[in-house]
Design a protein around this motif. Structure first.
Motif, PDB file in Angstrom:
ATOM      1  N   GLU A 152      39.438  47.320  31.367  1.00  0.00           N
ATOM      2  CA  GLU A 152      39.058  46.074  30.697  1.00  0.00           C
ATOM      3  C   GLU A 152      37.566  46.000  30.392  1.00  0.00           C
ATOM      4  OE1 GLU A 152      39.144  41.251  31.690  1.00  0.00           O
ATOM      5  OE2 GLU A 152      39.373  42.734  33.292  1.00  0.00           O
ATOM      6  N   LEU A 153      36.741  46.410  31.341  1.00  0.00           N
ATOM      7  CA  LEU A 153      35.290  46.296  31.170  1.00  0.00           C
ATOM      8  C   LEU A 153      34.621  47.659  30.965  1.00  0.00           C
ATOM      9  CD1 LEU A 153      34.385  43.471  33.715  1.00  0.00           C
ATOM     10  CD2 LEU A 153      34.722  43.311  31.253  1.00  0.00           C
ATOM     11  N   LYS A 154      35.388  48.626  30.505  1.00  0.00           N
ATOM     12  CA  LYS A 154      34.823  49.942  30.208  1.00  0.00           C
ATOM     13  C   LYS A 154      33.644  49.804  29.244  1.00  0.00           C
ATOM     14  CE  LYS A 154      36.099  54.330  27.997  1.00  0.00           C
ATOM     15  NZ  LYS A 154      37.223  55.088  27.372  1.00  0.00           N
ATOM     16  N   GLY A 155      32.523  50.414  29.598  1.00  0.00           N
ATOM     17  CA  GLY A 155      31.340  50.351  28.752  1.00  0.00           C
ATOM     18  C   GLY A 155      30.509  49.104  28.942  1.00  0.00           C
ATOM     19  N   SER A 156      30.901  48.257  29.896  1.00  0.00           N
ATOM     20  CA  SER A 156      30.197  47.000  30.146  1.00  0.00           C
ATOM     21  C   SER A 156      29.482  47.047  31.492  1.00  0.00           C
ATOM     22  CB  SER A 156      31.202  45.842  30.138  1.00  0.00           C
ATOM     23  OG  SER A 156      30.631  44.662  30.666  1.00  0.00           O
ATOM     24  N   ASP A 157      28.447  46.233  31.625  1.00  0.00           N
ATOM     25  CA  ASP A 157      27.754  46.094  32.911  1.00  0.00           C
ATOM     26  C   ASP A 157      28.133  44.794  33.605  1.00  0.00           C
ATOM     27  OD1 ASP A 157      26.502  48.495  32.452  1.00  0.00           O
ATOM     28  OD2 ASP A 157      24.681  47.594  31.635  1.00  0.00           O
ATOM     29  N   ARG A 158      29.199  44.166  33.143  1.00  0.00           N
ATOM     30  CA  ARG A 158      29.632  42.894  33.722  1.00  0.00           C
ATOM     31  C   ARG A 158      30.661  43.120  34.843  1.00  0.00           C
ATOM     32  NH1 ARG A 158      32.372  39.487  31.224  1.00  0.00           N
ATOM     33  NH2 ARG A 158      33.327  40.858  29.652  1.00  0.00           N
ATOM     34  N   LEU A 159      30.974  42.027  35.496  1.00  0.00           N
ATOM     35  CA  LEU A 159      31.939  42.021  36.590  1.00  0.00           C
ATOM     36  C   LEU A 159      32.815  40.782  36.405  1.00  0.00           C
ATOM     37  CD1 LEU A 159      32.888  42.950  39.496  1.00  0.00           C
ATOM     38  CD2 LEU A 159      31.007  41.581  40.398  1.00  0.00           C
ATOM     39  N   LYS A 160      34.132  40.955  36.434  1.00  0.00           N
ATOM     40  CA  LYS A 160      35.038  39.823  36.278  1.00  0.00           C
ATOM     41  C   LYS A 160      35.925  39.721  37.508  1.00  0.00           C
ATOM     42  CE  LYS A 160      38.090  37.522  32.958  1.00  0.00           C
ATOM     43  NZ  LYS A 160      38.677  37.569  31.583  1.00  0.00           N
ATOM     44  N   LEU A 161      36.004  38.518  38.061  1.00  0.00           N
ATOM     45  CA  LEU A 161      36.780  38.273  39.260  1.00  0.00           C
ATOM     46  C   LEU A 161      37.989  37.401  38.925  1.00  0.00           C
ATOM     47  CD1 LEU A 161      33.857  37.421  41.732  1.00  0.00           C
ATOM     48  CD2 LEU A 161      34.739  39.664  41.056  1.00  0.00           C
ATOM     49  N   TYR A 162      39.139  37.770  39.451  1.00  0.00           N
ATOM     50  CA  TYR A 162      40.374  37.032  39.216  1.00  0.00           C
ATOM     51  C   TYR A 162      40.894  36.467  40.537  1.00  0.00           C
ATOM     52  CZ  TYR A 162      40.773  39.331  34.621  1.00  0.00           C
ATOM     53  OH  TYR A 162      40.558  39.781  33.337  1.00  0.00           O
ATOM     54  N   VAL A 163      41.334  35.216  40.485  1.00  0.00           N
ATOM     55  CA  VAL A 163      42.027  34.604  41.612  1.00  0.00           C
ATOM     56  C   VAL A 163      43.499  34.512  41.228  1.00  0.00           C
ATOM     57  CG1 VAL A 163      42.229  32.585  43.111  1.00  0.00           C
ATOM     58  CG2 VAL A 163      39.967  33.281  42.260  1.00  0.00           C
ATOM     59  N   CYS A 164      44.297  35.435  41.745  1.00  0.00           N
ATOM     60  CA  CYS A 164      45.736  35.462  41.480  1.00  0.00           C
ATOM     61  C   CYS A 164      46.438  34.861  42.701  1.00  0.00           C
ATOM     62  CB  CYS A 164      46.222  36.886  41.243  1.00  0.00           C
ATOM     63  SG  CYS A 164      45.289  37.795  39.992  1.00  0.00           S
ATOM     64  N   ALA A 165      47.422  33.991  42.472  1.00  0.00           N
ATOM     65  CA  ALA A 165      47.957  33.274  43.628  1.00  0.00           C
ATOM     66  C   ALA A 165      49.422  32.909  43.476  1.00  0.00           C
ATOM     67  CB  ALA A 165      47.138  31.998  43.860  1.00  0.00           C
ATOM     68  N   ASN A 166      50.079  32.799  44.624  1.00  0.00           N
ATOM     69  CA  ASN A 166      51.379  32.156  44.756  1.00  0.00           C
ATOM     70  C   ASN A 166      51.210  31.166  45.904  1.00  0.00           C
ATOM     71  OD1 ASN A 166      53.996  31.378  45.451  1.00  0.00           O
ATOM     72  ND2 ASN A 166      54.863  33.357  44.893  1.00  0.00           N
ATOM     73  N   GLU A 167      50.779  29.961  45.548  1.00  0.00           N
ATOM     74  CA  GLU A 167      50.425  29.002  46.596  1.00  0.00           C
ATOM     75  C   GLU A 167      51.636  28.584  47.416  1.00  0.00           C
ATOM     76  OE1 GLU A 167      46.977  25.869  47.408  1.00  0.00           O
ATOM     77  OE2 GLU A 167      47.628  26.092  45.327  1.00  0.00           O
ATOM     78  N   ASP A 168      52.798  28.545  46.805  1.00  0.00           N
ATOM     79  CA  ASP A 168      54.004  28.194  47.565  1.00  0.00           C
ATOM     80  C   ASP A 168      54.258  29.200  48.685  1.00  0.00           C
ATOM     81  OD1 ASP A 168      54.427  26.005  45.967  1.00  0.00           O
ATOM     82  OD2 ASP A 168      55.856  27.019  44.642  1.00  0.00           O
ATOM     83  N   ALA A 169      53.917  30.460  48.421  1.00  0.00           N
ATOM     84  CA  ALA A 169      54.085  31.501  49.439  1.00  0.00           C
ATOM     85  C   ALA A 169      52.859  31.622  50.337  1.00  0.00           C
ATOM     86  CB  ALA A 169      54.368  32.839  48.767  1.00  0.00           C
ATOM     87  N   GLN A 221      49.944  32.844  49.475  1.00  0.00           N
ATOM     88  CA  GLN A 221      49.324  34.155  49.251  1.00  0.00           C
ATOM     89  C   GLN A 221      48.362  34.122  48.068  1.00  0.00           C
ATOM     90  OE1 GLN A 221      52.927  36.435  48.704  1.00  0.00           O
ATOM     91  NE2 GLN A 221      52.900  37.144  50.831  1.00  0.00           N
ATOM     92  N   VAL A 222      47.274  34.879  48.217  1.00  0.00           N
ATOM     93  CA  VAL A 222      46.272  35.009  47.165  1.00  0.00           C
ATOM     94  C   VAL A 222      45.917  36.482  47.038  1.00  0.00           C
ATOM     95  CG1 VAL A 222      43.966  34.342  46.372  1.00  0.00           C
ATOM     96  CG2 VAL A 222      45.306  32.757  47.745  1.00  0.00           C
ATOM     97  N   ASN A 223      45.747  36.953  45.818  1.00  0.00           N
ATOM     98  CA  ASN A 223      45.209  38.294  45.605  1.00  0.00           C
ATOM     99  C   ASN A 223      43.948  38.151  44.759  1.00  0.00           C
ATOM    100  OD1 ASN A 223      45.065  41.128  45.721  1.00  0.00           O
ATOM    101  ND2 ASN A 223      46.019  41.311  43.708  1.00  0.00           N
ATOM    102  N   LEU A 224      42.826  38.489  45.335  1.00  0.00           N
ATOM    103  CA  LEU A 224      41.560  38.459  44.614  1.00  0.00           C
ATOM    104  C   LEU A 224      41.322  39.833  44.006  1.00  0.00           C
ATOM    105  CD1 LEU A 224      39.384  36.580  47.256  1.00  0.00           C
ATOM    106  CD2 LEU A 224      40.788  35.621  45.418  1.00  0.00           C
ATOM    107  N   VAL A 225      40.956  39.857  42.741  1.00  0.00           N
ATOM    108  CA  VAL A 225      40.794  41.126  42.036  1.00  0.00           C
ATOM    109  C   VAL A 225      39.438  41.158  41.338  1.00  0.00           C
ATOM    110  CG1 VAL A 225      41.785  42.735  40.357  1.00  0.00           C
ATOM    111  CG2 VAL A 225      43.285  41.144  41.599  1.00  0.00           C
ATOM    112  N   ALA A 226      38.714  42.234  41.528  1.00  0.00           N
ATOM    113  CA  ALA A 226      37.462  42.462  40.814  1.00  0.00           C
ATOM    114  C   ALA A 226      37.669  43.557  39.787  1.00  0.00           C
ATOM    115  CB  ALA A 226      36.355  42.869  41.785  1.00  0.00           C
ATOM    116  N   SER A 227      37.262  43.288  38.564  1.00  0.00           N
ATOM    117  CA  SER A 227      37.356  44.262  37.475  1.00  0.00           C
ATOM    118  C   SER A 227      35.953  44.637  37.040  1.00  0.00           C
ATOM    119  CB  SER A 227      38.127  43.636  36.304  1.00  0.00           C
ATOM    120  OG  SER A 227      38.136  44.497  35.182  1.00  0.00           O
ATOM    121  N   LEU A 228      35.678  45.935  36.947  1.00  0.00           N
ATOM    122  CA  LEU A 228      34.358  46.409  36.558  1.00  0.00           C
ATOM    123  C   LEU A 228      34.443  47.841  36.066  1.00  0.00           C
ATOM    124  CD1 LEU A 228      32.282  47.422  39.706  1.00  0.00           C
ATOM    125  CD2 LEU A 228      34.588  46.528  39.929  1.00  0.00           C
TER     126      LEU A 228
END
Length: 309
Positions: free
Chosen positions: A262-279, A281-288
């Motif tokens: 996703e961020l190929k060729g970029s100097d940025r960092l993107k963070l995702y908060v993925c969740a199933n609150e009923d369960a 559970q949270v999965n935090l993802v860093a893309s860079l």
């Protein structure tokens, strides 16, 4: 007078990327040691001592040697190796770590450039630990996949030349299976953790990019922590940054998939908060990009902070 910048190890993967980024800039004097003198210890020492800032793209022992050769001359260092990433007298080169980190980097003589995997993991963990949302002794697990350029010239050759006897033919493989990857110490120290995470890195058959996953159970975090509280903590922490973007659960849910390129060729960092609150559970993802914010891009960011002081 423009500051003199010397890249010690400019012919390696990270060094070449930094050279490309700095070539053509008129605000610096980019020094380059002639190829025929690369193995001349006296010439190397002279370059290190003459530089205002030396960027070390070297194995750990060679990086320590470089510092010993020129620190007393006043040379400032950015070390891209793992040699100094947990050293108390070195400033960790993740400018977004806390509000004062960029200022510390700007004034430092010694700056350690973070590792690629650890940049992703620390960016997710440190703000939550600092706010008391994530207990320091939480049993953290980290799963990540990187582009093969993170393995350096040898792995690049193995991935890109199928005719080699040692060519890597797998589309994806996990490694560091003894759970002792070299980035773990800095994740512990700079992430504020009280116990070592279980870290499983992997390499995919793509050149640049990275996803770092940190799965969490809400009931093992501080009392009453919600998905919204996690998103708010990360968003507030990086609110002033033009490098780090935080995507919330709604944005993450709208994504069909997360692409490590996703961020190929970029100097940025993107963070995702993925969740199933009923369960719960949270999965935090860093893309860079493993060679961008994960290596060369971060080194140039730190260099610019040091130049401007």
């Amino acid at each position: 007078m423009a500051p003199k910048i010397f890249i010690d190890g400019e012919h390696g993967t990270t060094g070449l990327q930094i050279v490309t980024r700095l070539s053509g800039r008129t605000d610096i004097d980019l020094m380059s040691m002639p190829a025929e003198q690369r193995r001349d210890a006296d010439v190397r020492k002279a370059f290190l001592r003459d530089a205002d800032i030396a960027i070390l793209c070297l194995p750990d022992d060679a990086a320590r040697e470089a510092v010993a050769l020129a620190a007393d001359a006043g040379t400032r260092f950015i070390d891209a190796s793992t040699a100094h990433r947990t050293a108390p007298d070195w400033v960790f080169g993740f400018a977004e770590l806390d509000p004062d980190q960029a200022g510390r980097i700007a004034k430092a003589q010694f700056v350690s450039n973070p590792g690629c995997y650890s940049t992703g993991a620390i960016s997710l963990l440190a703000p939550l630990v600092a706010r008391g949302i994530l207990p320091a002794d939480y049993p953290v697990t980290i799963n990540a996949v990187s582009g093969y350029t993170g393995g350096g010239k040898q792995m690049i050759a193995q991935m890109e030349d199928a005719s080699r006897d040692d060519a890597i033919t797998a589309p994806h493989f996990a490694y560091a299976l003894t759970l002792a990857h070299k980035h773990v110490p800095e994740i512990v120290v700079r992430g504020g953790l009280a116990r070592k995470p279980v870290f499983t890195p992997a390499v995919g058959r793509f050149a640049q990019g990275m996803l770092v996953n940190v799965p969490l159970h809400l009931d093992l975090m501080a009392d009453g922590v919600t998905v919204d509280a996690i998103f708010t903590a990360l968003s507030e922490h990086y609110a002033a940054s033009d490098v780090v973007e935080v995507a919330g659960p709604t944005d993450a849910a709208a994504s069909i998939r997360l692409d490590p390129e996703e961020l190929k060729g970029s100097d940025r960092l993107k963070l995702y908060v993925c969740a199933n609150e009923d369960a719960g559970q949270v999965n935090l993802v860093a893309s860079l990009d493993n060679l961008g914010k994960g290596a060369s891009g971060a080194a140039v960011q730190n260099l610019d902070l040091m130049i401007r002081g």
